[in-house]
Structures are given as structure tokens and as C-alpha cells.
Design an enzyme around this catalytic site. Structure first.
Site, PDB file in Angstrom:
ATOM      1  N   GLU A 151     -10.552  39.221 -11.829  1.00  0.00           N
ATOM      2  CA  GLU A 151      -9.702  38.035 -11.742  1.00  0.00           C
ATOM      3  C   GLU A 151      -8.236  38.377 -11.996  1.00  0.00           C
ATOM      4  O   GLU A 151      -7.541  37.758 -12.805  1.00  0.00           O
ATOM      5  CB  GLU A 151     -10.208  36.955 -12.695  1.00  0.00           C
ATOM      6  CG  GLU A 151     -11.633  36.531 -12.358  1.00  0.00           C
ATOM      7  CD  GLU A 151     -12.148  35.386 -13.210  1.00  0.00           C
ATOM      8  OE1 GLU A 151     -11.458  34.996 -14.166  1.00  0.00           O
ATOM      9  OE2 GLU A 151     -13.249  34.885 -12.925  1.00  0.00           O
ATOM     10  N   GLU A 155     -19.351  37.394  -9.963  1.00  0.00           N
ATOM     11  CA  GLU A 155     -19.502  36.608 -11.184  1.00  0.00           C
ATOM     12  C   GLU A 155     -19.925  35.200 -10.789  1.00  0.00           C
ATOM     13  O   GLU A 155     -19.270  34.553  -9.961  1.00  0.00           O
ATOM     14  CB  GLU A 155     -18.194  36.586 -11.977  1.00  0.00           C
ATOM     15  CG  GLU A 155     -18.324  36.028 -13.384  1.00  0.00           C
ATOM     16  CD  GLU A 155     -17.056  36.267 -14.207  1.00  0.00           C
ATOM     17  OE1 GLU A 155     -16.540  37.407 -14.162  1.00  0.00           O
ATOM     18  OE2 GLU A 155     -16.583  35.326 -14.873  1.00  0.00           O
TER      19      GLU A 155
END
Length: 876
Positions: free
Chosen positions: A470, A545
Site C-alpha cells: 500500500e 490482501e
């Protein structure tokens, strides 16, 4: 259609001792544990005045690790003249440290607490930040004169700086990195030597609990001046089939002597059974002779062939050992063992992941590095227990979130048949926290990434390198250049596996970022897979994820509202498994996304285990009104909100885990087991059936099962038979009215009886029961027994919602090292010998004392119930 194919690879290199197959003595290489007998002290000495802060000493530290700099445009920094820290008392050999605390490594000072409500919940409300020193006295025999001595540190949190006998040796700031320092120039042979290590954990440097201390293993390595380099072997396999495989072994050799060396390299390959070499070598290389200049190193490649190879796979993780020998004038100088596996991997655009040519859906989880009540301090048995529980659920892959793992995790995955996504960073140049990795990125990312890949590239379990999670730079061209640079670094060190990254920015699948990696990874985008494929027809896709469902074991709130933002009370989250943060989804939603778009290679769920810190949805000081079932608590919280505009959240650990912090299974365990182990007959009912206050009220019943039909009975009366429809992953009876007694589900598959489960209303708490995962453990000071304490009724059934205060005593050659109950709001010390049960369960972790065999007796007691006793055998 494009496929990313990568030939089979290896396992980490290990150092060996003892005789070879031909009976000759082992060469001059030792790898000795340095874990025992350290002295520990928090804080800097008086007068240090911050003089050792990283920004002030950086010119000294960044000269470490120059062997990992390959960027032609990057100048290799040189160490300044003089001796850093020469006037700091703690670095000096003669400093009297006898009043310091004595302890053994691995050590995490933060887990010792105490919990502090004033500390942020996102890092566990534990005191992990700050400066601390470790010192160790080390006698180096005079007979070692002429050898090279190295200090290998598998992980130290963080900004490690090292002195030997008052002389600065080097340092490494990234707390998750493994590194080696050359002690040889500073050693006094035949004398007492003192290693001093300073750590500095800056506050506001982590989004989760990082731990503090030398939390992984430390080693002393002794070699001849001419020897295989640190992490100096690299195995690749090609032309793999059932009948043959070609093994290529690249070996790097250092010459630290004063003259050039003409050496001969040779390698033998052995099969490994239970980690031990068996029989004669199954393949041998042709010896290679090479000349290495003084102070230089050379690399050579040997090629061997293995007939009828035993492939590494999930069911039979077969391993081999390559023993490399360095000789000069007929004298053995060094030997080095590289453990590896033979296998092939491929990521296919249309079909996903293949292992040895067979399609494998990635049933993965993400996990942080802490071990729950044991903290960040490495313990191999605790890691092994985690993997055992994950395998029981059906997990076949782990993502090391969001950093390089302990070497022991990779060794266990190699041995136990688990695939690994090995991740490097949580931040690049853009900060997520004020003092996180972005402060180190420019100076250290090449060194850190090359070191990680070089350390880990021989592990057959690793199938992906992740260059970031991220990352803030996903959305701009400069960030895409960084991603390409990092991918190129990985490819320079290992061409056998693809590079990925966990991308949470939807646009990163279309703005060019996706083209910087070999396999694209989306975080929390189950509805985006089809759109991604329509634009990126040649890039393999995985879900890096997923889910982030939150729940508390054994908690159920009513009415059951199917809204992912609801289901919260008393700083807990309902276990009906509908609830998630705004960016996330229940398991069912991700399952549907993967089933609708099966070209997606699989998922990595956030998370396998609860972990310390990040207690979303109570992840900090909340300004949102919260619901509490206790009117007194509600009134107090309302008053706090009126007075300060926020509520101080007590939670210390996450709610994301499929398994709680103590290692107890939540209900979610079974929806994943039903999906990931479809051939296992299983059924699981939720909620529990102790609701005296709900007689006659609607109390929904859900069932997770690998069957396709199910019939529910309440006190013998059928409540209907149901069949799963397309994209349905649970059976639901949402109109059940509670009455005490027995719930029973009978499930079917393909029309045949499959599995059953029963949930009964229990009597009151009457006794405690103890059950150990292992009743015999090794007396090595490391092995553990995990003992589950259950609050039971007189028939032995767990009594839900029981919170009895438990007391523990232990006799014999062992100790209680931690106690926990899985309650995210419990701020009781993990080292306490007392603890409340949480919804009927508590965990006691017992360790045998080193070298002391015998019977360990654990006793558990509580008021108004019968106690229990358990015996554990400690064996040498």
C-alpha cells in the site's frame, strides 16, 4: 495469453559442522549461538546527550553493507576517521555492567509491559519505544588467531549500532533486516572481549506493535580467511521433470588473506530426511579451480544433475543439501551447506498459480511477526504451532506482512510445505508514520532489498517477492520509477521468482504501476478483478490482501444486522462474521469475487492471527459514539465523550485474526476451512446456545460446512433443510427463536451424509480442564507447551461467557513464560500468574528450564469451581 514461469528454487544456506561422508574432519567454520549471558539496560548513560542519534552518526553507519551496493550511480560511503562512541562509557570493555539485568536472547523488552492506557492502541499500548543497550562478554581462544570472526544478527529493533572492545564495528537501522558485521579487526585473541549493542526505537515509527530489542537470534561465525561469502550460494534448478533435474549452484568466495589464493571448489548433493543428510551423495560437481586476489571475491558456477528428483510440494516438501567445499593445496579451508528444494512455479494469466505443473489456488493469510503473548521475541516452536493451526484451516501460503521475516519462519515453511510471499517494505519515500522507513529509504533500500533476497532466495517455499505494501507512490510517475527500480534490484539477485506489490489504490491497476511488477496484487478489490483483466490481458493477478473481517471470539450481538459497519459493543465485535472496516469485506464477498473471476490466483486474508496493535475498529481515540451493554460503562463513556470530544480506547490487539491472540479459533476459522479443505467432512454451528435472557427471541443460527446441504434441529425438531446456492458460503436460519437445549446440524454432500455438529446449552461453571498441545518438551530453554484452560460445566462442556479469575502454579523444572485469553481489551500483564478467562478459555505457555529433565506440574485454580492439574515431561 502470457505466463510468468520460474524454475524451481532453493532454501537458505546453513553452516555445517562435523565429519563429512568420507570421514575427514570438518573445515574451519563454526556457527555458534550467542544468545545466552547478555546484560541489558534501558536508556543512554548520563552525559550521552543524544550524541548517538542516527542523524548525528549516519556517516559512520551507512558505510556498513557496501557489498550490497550495485547501483553504478551510487557512491559507496566510506567510514570517517576516528572511533565513534569512544567516550561513551557503555561501549568500553572495562565498563562495569554487573548491575545490569542478565538475560538471554531473543528478547523483546516491550512485551514485558506494563500496558499503559495512555499509549496508542495502534502499537499495542506497550512500552516498545526508546533506547536500550546490550553487552556480552566473550572469551575468544588464542587458537582462533588467524581466523575470521563475524557477528550475525537476524533482527534487532531498531537502529542497531555495534562496538567490540570499545571500537565501533558498524550498524544497521532497519529493524527487520538480518545483517553481518566483521569483528576480526577488533578481536583480542586469548582474552575477554566485550560486544556492546545500542538500539533506538523511535516513537511514531510503526503502524503496529514492532517490539523492541534483539528479538531474533544472534550468531558468532568463525571461518578461515578464504571462505564462502555470507549468503554466498545461490541454487537454481532447470529442466525439471519426474526423471531428472539440472542443479546450478553459484558460489561466491571471499579472500581475506594478504595474498592471492588458488582454490578448488566442489559440491556434493545429499537427500535430507527430517533435516538430516542420508546415505551417499546423489550427485557431485566437477571440481572448479579459481584464483582469488587478496581482499577480493570471486563467483563460480557448478552444474550437477539429479536423477528421479523428489520434488518439493505442499504434500511432500522434499529437501536436499548441497555441501560446498573450498580447498587449497589439498587442505580443506571451508565447507558450506545450502538447503534447497526442486520444484517449478508459474503464474498464468488465465488460470493462476501452478506448482510443479499442477494448478494450486493460493489459500493464503497475512501475518505480522509478533507471537501474541510472547511478543516479537522469536521462538521456533511458537511459529511452528501457528503454522500447524493454519494448515489445519487449509492455509497453503503466508505473506510476511510487511517486512522480511525471521529466517526460522522460512525454514519451517520449507519443511512443512507452505508457500511464501516474502515482503520488503511498508513505506518508500512517502511516510505513513513520522519516523517510519521513509527516513531510511534513500540510503538503505538497495542494501536492505538485496540483503533480503540474497538471504532468502534459496528457500523453495518462496514464490513471490513483494517490494511494498500500500505504497503512497502508487499514484504518480515518480513512484512508478521507484517500483521499477526495486523490481530490477530483485531481478538482479533472483530471476526465478516474480515481483509483486500489495496495491490498495484502485487506479494503480490502470495508471502504469501495474506494469512495474510481474504479478499484480490488489488489496481489497474483489469487485475489480474483471475490470483489471479487461485492461491488462497479459498481467497475472492475485489478491494480496483480503477481507479484514473483524470479530471477537465468542461474542454475539443482537439484533444481527448484515451491515459491515455494525455489530460492535463494549469494545468487542460480533462473531457473526458480517463486519469489516469501510475498505474491507466479509469473507463471503471475497469468495464470490474469486469464484466469479477464477483467473485470480488466490488470496491472502488479513490476518491469520490477531496481533498486537491496530485494534480496528477501535484503532485510536474515537470521536464516534459507541454502544455498551453495561449502562454504567455507557454513562462513563458518554461523559468522556462530552468532556473531551473523544473516547480513550482500551484495546491492545487486533480483531482481524481468524485465530485470536492466544491461538484459539474464532468462528471464521471454519468458514475458511470449509472453503479451503472441501474434502474434509466438517460442520460448525454459531452462536453458542446459552442465552437465558433471550428465551422466545429471534437468535439467528449460521452453519459453516464443506457440505452442500444442511438440516438444522432444535431439541429434535427440524427447522428446515437448506442447500447452498451459487455464491453462497454459509447456511443460515435467521428466524430461530431461542429455547434452551440442543442445536444439531446434519450436513450432506452430493446427497450423502457428510458431517454433523452439536451446540448445547450448558450448566453453570463447575470445573477447570487442562489440555496441552504437547506433554513432552525438550529441556533446552526454548521448547514450549501451550496449555489450554477451559471453564467447563460438570459434563465437560465449555461454558460460554464465563470470565472466572484463574490462578496458576507450576512445580518442577519449568516456568510459565506467558498467559493470555485472547481478549483484545485485556491489559493484564502477559507475565502474570493470574488472568480472567475470556468466554471460557485461557492459555498458559510453559517452557522447560535448560538442561533440567523431569516432571513439570501445572495447577489451575479458580473460586467456586474445581481446579485441575497437568503434568508435562521435560526431556534432555
Amino acid at each position: 495469453m502470457r505466463a510468468i514461469a520460474h524454475p524451481c528454487l532453493l532454501v537458505g544456506a546453513f553452516l555445517i559442522l562435523g565429519p563429512f561422508a568420507n570421514g575427514q574432519n570438518a573445515p574451519l567454520r563454526d556457527r555458534l549461538s550467542l544468545n545466552t549471558g547478555w546484560r541489558f539496560q534501558k536508556g543512554d548513560p548520563a552525559g550521552a546527550g543524544g550524541r548517538l542519534a542516527y542523524e548525528k552518526i549516519k556517516p559512520w553507519v551507512i558505510a556498513t553493507g557496501n557489498e550490497f551496493v550495485r547501483n553504478r550511480d551510487a557512491a559507496k560511503p566510506a567510514r570517517p576517521e576516528g572511533n565513534l562512541g569512544a567516550d561513551i562509557p557503555y561501549t568500553k570493555r572495562e565498563f562495569d555492567d554487573r548491575n545490569w539485568r542478565q538475560l538471554n536472547l531473543p528478547h523483546d523488552w516491550g512485551i514485558e509491559g506494563p500496558f499503559d492506557q495512555a499509549l496508542p492502541g495502534e502499537t499495542g499500548k506497550l512500552p516498545w519505544a526508546g533506547v536500550a543497550w546490550y553487552r556480552k562478554h566473550l572469551n575468544v581462544p588464542a587458537g582462533d588467531r588467524g581466523r575470521q570472526l563475524y557477528l550475525d544478527i537476524d533482527g534487532a529493533m531498531a537502529y542497531a549500532t555495534v562496538w567490540l572492545n570499545g571500537k565501533f564495528v558498524g550498524g544497521w537501522p532497519y529493524g527487520y533486516a538480518s545483517f553481518e558485521l566483521d569483528l576480526t579487526p577488533y578481536v583480542e585473541f586469548g582474552a575477554d572481549n566485550v560486544i556492546a549493542i545500542r538500539l533506538d526505537n523511535p516513537p511514531d515509527s510503526s503502524r503496529w506493535y514492532p517490539g523492541g530489542g534483539i528479538y531474533r537470534n544472534v550468531w558468532l561465525v568463525k571461518t578461515a580467511p578464504v571462505h564462502v561469502s555470507h549468503w554466498g550460494t545461490y541454487v537454481t534448478t532447470t529442466d525439471v521433470s519426474q526423471s531428472t533435474a539440472t542443479i546450478k549452484l553459484n558460489v561466491s568466495v571471499d579472500n581475506n588473506s594478504a595474498s592471492s589464493a588458488n582454490v578448488t571448489l566442489s559440491t556434493q548433493i545429499f537427500e535430507l530426511v527430517s533435516g538430516q543428510k542420508t546415505g551417499k551423495p546423489i550427485s557431485s560437481s566437477v571440481p572448479i579451480t579459481t584464483t582469488i586476489a587478496a581482499g577480493a571475491n570471486n563467483s563460480s558456477t557448478m552444474t550437477m544433475r539429479v536423477t528421479n528428483p523428489k520434488l518439493w510440494n505442499l504434500q511432500a516438501p522434499n529437501l536436499y543439501a548441497a555441501i560446498t567445499t573450498v580447498e587449497q593445496n589439498g587442505e580443506r579451508l571451508d565447507s558450506y551447506e545450502t538447503v534447497f528444494g526442486i520444484r517449478t512455479i508459474k503464474f498464468d494469466v488465465e488460470k493462476g498459480f501452478f506448482l510443479n505443473g499442477e494448478h494450486v489456488r493460493l489459500n493464503g493469510v497475512c501475518d505480522h511477526h509478533d507471537l501474541g503473548p510472547l511478543g516479537a521475541a522469536l521462538n521456533t516452536r511458537a511459529l511452528e504451532r501457528q503454522i500447524e493451526l493454519l494448515k489445519e484451516m487449509g492455509v497453503n501460503a503466508i505473506r510476511t506482512s510487511h517486512n522480511p521475516p525471521a529466517p526460522e519462519l522460512l525454514e519451517l515453511c520449507d519443511r512443512m510445505g507452505i508457500l511464501v510471499m516474502d515482503e520488503a517494505f511498508d513505506a518508500w519515500r512517502r511516510a505513513k508514520k513520522k519516523n517510519d522507513y521513509h527516513l531510511l529509504f534513500d540510503d538503505w533500500h538497495e542494501k536492505d532489498l538485496r540483503a533480503q533476497v540474497r538471504r532468502d532466495r534459496n528457500h523453495p517455499s518462496i514464490i513471490l517477492w513483494s517490494i511494498g505494501n500500500e505504497i503512497g507512490e502508487q499514484g504518480n510517475a515518480e513512484g512508478h520509477k521507484l517500483a521499477a527500480e526495486l523490481a530490477a534490484i530483485v531481478h538482479a539477485e533472483d530471476l526465478t521468482r516474480p515481483v509483486t506489490a500489495g496495491a490498495n489504490n484502485q487506479n494503480s491497476g490502470y495508471n502504469g504501476f501495474q506494469k512495474t511488477v510481474d504479478v499484480f496484487g490488489y488489496n481489497y478489490k474483489p469487485n475489480e478483478y474483471g475490470a483489471f483483466r479487461s485492461i491488462n490481458s497479459n498481467i497475472p493477478l492475485i489478491a494480496t490482501e483480503t477481507a479484514s473481517t473483524v470479530s471477537s471470539r465468542g461474542e454475539y450481538f443482537f439484533p444481527v444486522i448484515e451491515d459491515k459497519g455494525r455489530g460492535r459493543a463494549d469494545f468487542q465485535v460480533s462473531s457473526y462474521d458480517f463486519y469489516a472496516p469501510p475498505w474491507a469485506f466479509p469473507p463471503d464477498t471475497e469468495f464470490r469475487g474469486l469464484d466469479e473471476f477464477p483467473f485470480t490466483g488466490g488470496e491472502f486474508v488479513w490476518t491469520g492471527f490477531d496481533y498486537l496493535g491496530e485494534p480496528t475498529p477501535y484503532g485510536g481515540d474515537s470521536g464516534t459514539p459507541l454502544t455498551f451493554s453495561d449502562p454504567a460503562i455507557q454513562a462513563a463513556m458518554n461523559a468522556q465523550l462530552r468532556e473531551s470530544g473523544k473516547i480513550t480506547v482500551p484495546s491492545r490487539s487486533s480483531y482481524f485474526g481468524i485465530i485470536d491472540l492466544a491461538g484459539f479459533k474464532k468462528d471464521r476459522f471454519y468458514i475458511y476451512q470449509a472453503r479451503w479443505r472441501p474434502d474434509l467432512p466438517m460442520a460448525h454451528i454459531l452462536p453458542h446456545w446459552n442465552w437465558p435472557e433471550r428465551v422466545g427471541q429471534v437468535t439467528p443460527v449460521h452453519v459453516y460446512s464443506s457440505g452442500d446441504e444442511a438440516e438444522l434441529f432444535l431439541n429434535g425438531k427440524s427447522l428446515g433443510r437448506k442447500r447452498k446456492g451459487q455464491y453462497e458460503y454459509r447456511f443460515r436460519w435467521d428466524d430461530v427463536k431461542y429455547e434452551p437445549g440442543e442445536l444439531k446440524v446434519v450436513t450432506y454432500k452430493n446427497g450423502k451424509h457428510w458431517a454433523e455438529d452439536v451446540m448445547r446449552t450448558t450448566g453453570p461453571a463447575a470445573k477447570l480442564t487442562l489440555k496441552a498441545d504437547r506433554v513432552t518438551i525438550r529441556a533446552d530453554g526454548q521448547d514450549l507447551s501451550f496449555v489450554t484452560v477451559t471453564v467447563s460445566d460438570r459434563d465437560g462442556l465449555l461454558v460460554p461467557r464465563s470470565h472466572n479469575r484463574l490462578r496458576f502454579e507450576l512445580d518442577g523444572p519449568g516456568e510459565i513464560v506467558a498467559v493470555d485469553n485472547g481478549d483484545a481489551t485485556s491489559l493484564e500483564s502477559f507475565q502474570s500468574k493470574e488472568r480472567k478467562a475470556y468466554n471460557g478459555l485461557c492459555l498458559v505457555i510453559v517452557r522447560a528450564k535448560p538442561g533440567q529433565a523431569g516432571q513439570i506440574r501445572l495447577k489451575a485454580q479458580a473460586d467456586n469451581v474445581a481446579g485441575a492439574e497437568l503434568r508435562i515431561s521435560s526431556v534432555r
